[in-house]
Design a protein around this motif. Structure first.
Motif, PDB file in Angstrom:
ATOM      1  N   SER A 234       0.805  -1.218   0.000  1.00  0.00           N
ATOM      2  CA  SER A 234       0.000   0.000   0.000  1.00  0.00           C
ATOM      3  C   SER A 234       0.843   1.275   0.000  1.00  0.00           C
ATOM      4  N   SER A 235       2.158   1.137  -0.162  1.00  0.00           N
ATOM      5  CA  SER A 235       3.007   2.333  -0.179  1.00  0.00           C
ATOM      6  C   SER A 235       2.850   3.070  -1.508  1.00  0.00           C
ATOM      7  N   ARG A 236       2.994   4.357  -1.447  1.00  0.00           N
ATOM      8  CA  ARG A 236       2.880   5.187  -2.654  1.00  0.00           C
ATOM      9  C   ARG A 236       3.926   4.797  -3.691  1.00  0.00           C
ATOM     10  N   GLU A 237       5.134   4.475  -3.241  1.00  0.00           N
ATOM     11  CA  GLU A 237       6.211   4.116  -4.162  1.00  0.00           C
ATOM     12  C   GLU A 237       5.861   2.862  -4.959  1.00  0.00           C
ATOM     13  N   LEU A 238       5.329   1.859  -4.265  1.00  0.00           N
ATOM     14  CA  LEU A 238       4.973   0.629  -4.970  1.00  0.00           C
ATOM     15  C   LEU A 238       3.761   0.851  -5.875  1.00  0.00           C
ATOM     16  N   GLN A 239       2.836   1.675  -5.436  1.00  0.00           N
ATOM     17  CA  GLN A 239       1.681   1.985  -6.286  1.00  0.00           C
ATOM     18  C   GLN A 239       2.143   2.649  -7.583  1.00  0.00           C
ATOM     19  N   LEU A 240       3.046   3.609  -7.467  1.00  0.00           N
ATOM     20  CA  LEU A 240       3.567   4.277  -8.664  1.00  0.00           C
ATOM     21  C   LEU A 240       4.356   3.306  -9.539  1.00  0.00           C
ATOM     22  N   ALA A 241       5.171   2.465  -8.923  1.00  0.00           N
ATOM     23  CA  ALA A 241       5.945   1.482  -9.687  1.00  0.00           C
ATOM     24  C   ALA A 241       5.021   0.517 -10.422  1.00  0.00           C
ATOM     25  N   THR A 242       3.928   0.156  -9.776  1.00  0.00           N
ATOM     26  CA  THR A 242       2.967  -0.760 -10.397  1.00  0.00           C
ATOM     27  C   THR A 242       2.307  -0.117 -11.608  1.00  0.00           C
ATOM     28  N   LEU A 243       1.891   1.128 -11.468  1.00  0.00           N
ATOM     29  CA  LEU A 243       1.280   1.813 -12.610  1.00  0.00           C
ATOM     30  C   LEU A 243       2.306   2.080 -13.705  1.00  0.00           C
ATOM     31  N   ASP A 244       3.554   2.403 -13.325  1.00  0.00           N
ATOM     32  CA  ASP A 244       4.638   2.555 -14.315  1.00  0.00           C
ATOM     33  C   ASP A 244       4.794   1.266 -15.116  1.00  0.00           C
TER      34      ASP A 244
END
Length: 97
Positions: A51-61
């Motif tokens: 649920s971290s923002r970094e992983l969310q962004l990496a997932t969408l990237d």
């Protein structure tokens, strides 16, 4: 032609979308190792920082970097592909120059 229902994009909706993408990617054994390699994550990382923002962004990237995967996800989820990039921008926050 099928037109998915559009919802107002909020930060909560963007976060939920990123988690939905993560679940989609992790459901495909071929994608898991590639995703982990490209994000520098480990399976343990995914459990603790999903649920971290970094992983969310990496997932969408990750999704945005592969048009075929993007279209497959959007078709399965009934989501307009044009929703993914704005969700990424919303989670990334304002950029400063």
């Amino acid at each position: 032609m099928f037109r998915p229902k559009t919802q107002r994009l909020t930060e909560d909706r963007a976060e939920a979308l990123a988690l939905q993408v993560l679940a989609f990617v992790l459901a495909d054994p071929k994608q898991i190792s590639r995703f982990l390699a490209l994000t520098g994550s480990t399976p343990d990382d995914l459990r603790t920082v999903a649920s971290s923002r970094e992983l969310q962004l990496a997932t969408l990237d990750y999704l945005l970097s592969d048009e075929g995967l993007l279209l497959a996800f959007c078709q399965e989820a009934g989501i307009d592909p044009a929703t993914i990039a704005p969700a990424h921008r919303l989670l990334a926050g304002p950029t400063e120059f």
